[in-house]
Design a protein around this motif. Structure first.
Motif, short mmCIF file in Angstrom:
data_model
loop_
_atom_site.label_atom_id
_atom_site.label_comp_id
_atom_site.label_asym_id
_atom_site.label_seq_id
_atom_site.Cartn_x
_atom_site.Cartn_y
_atom_site.Cartn_z
N MET A 24 0.67 -1.07 0.01
CA MET A 24 0.15 0.12 -0.20
C MET A 24 0.79 1.35 0.01
SD MET A 24 -3.06 -0.87 -0.17
CE MET A 24 -3.83 0.77 -0.16
N SER A 25 2.03 1.17 0.66
CA SER A 25 2.96 2.44 0.85
C SER A 25 3.53 2.70 -0.40
CB SER A 25 3.91 2.11 1.57
OG SER A 25 5.02 3.19 1.87
N GLN A 26 3.90 1.44 -1.25
CA GLN A 26 4.48 1.80 -2.54
C GLN A 26 3.39 2.19 -3.49
OE1 GLN A 26 7.03 -1.42 -3.98
NE2 GLN A 26 7.64 -1.98 -1.85
N ALA A 27 2.13 1.70 -3.43
CA ALA A 27 1.10 1.91 -4.40
C ALA A 27 0.83 3.44 -4.12
CB ALA A 27 -0.04 1.28 -4.08
N GLU A 28 0.85 3.83 -3.09
CA GLU A 28 0.78 5.32 -2.73
C GLU A 28 1.69 6.10 -3.51
OE1 GLU A 28 -0.74 8.67 0.48
OE2 GLU A 28 -0.21 6.59 1.18
N GLU A 39 -7.55 10.41 -6.91
CA GLU A 39 -7.65 10.85 -5.49
C GLU A 39 -7.90 9.55 -4.55
OE1 GLU A 39 -11.15 12.85 -2.81
OE2 GLU A 39 -11.37 13.03 -4.90
N MET A 40 -6.83 9.39 -3.65
CA MET A 40 -6.66 8.41 -2.68
C MET A 40 -7.81 8.31 -1.58
SD MET A 40 -4.51 6.50 -4.26
CE MET A 40 -3.69 5.47 -2.89
N VAL A 45 -8.58 3.69 -1.77
CA VAL A 45 -7.87 2.68 -1.02
C VAL A 45 -8.38 1.31 -0.92
CG1 VAL A 45 -6.90 2.43 1.19
CG2 VAL A 45 -6.68 4.82 0.14
N GLU A 46 -9.65 1.05 -0.66
CA GLU A 46 -10.14 -0.04 -0.53
C GLU A 46 -10.23 -0.89 -1.87
OE1 GLU A 46 -11.43 -3.29 1.25
OE2 GLU A 46 -10.83 -1.64 2.25
N THR A 47 -10.41 -0.33 -2.87
CA THR A 47 -10.18 -0.92 -4.60
C THR A 47 -8.90 -1.51 -4.53
OG1 THR A 47 -11.96 0.43 -5.22
CG2 THR A 47 -10.40 -0.69 -6.83
#
Length: 55
Positions: A24-28, A39-40, A45-47
């Motif tokens: 998730m960190s890398q995805a952001e 838009e996060m 984020v759930e998707t």
């Protein structure tokens, strides 16, 4: 190992990391650099989180 293939149409980025939190960190970071229009919000984020698979 956890893997996420970017869910954005036309993007072939793949993220792999030991933990879901690392993915998730890398995805952001990826979203900020490659998809600045994204838009996060909670739904996004759930998707993304639901797209992570164990490999």
């Amino acid at each position: 190992m956890n893997r996420l293939e970017c869910p954005i149409d036309g993007c072939s980025a793949t993220i792999e990391a030991e933990t879901e939190e690392e993915v998730m960190s890398q995805a952001e970071e990826h979203a900020n650099s490659s998809h600045p229009e994204l838009e996060m919000d909670d739904e996004t984020v759930e998707t993304i989180r639901s797209s992570i698979i164990q490999v």
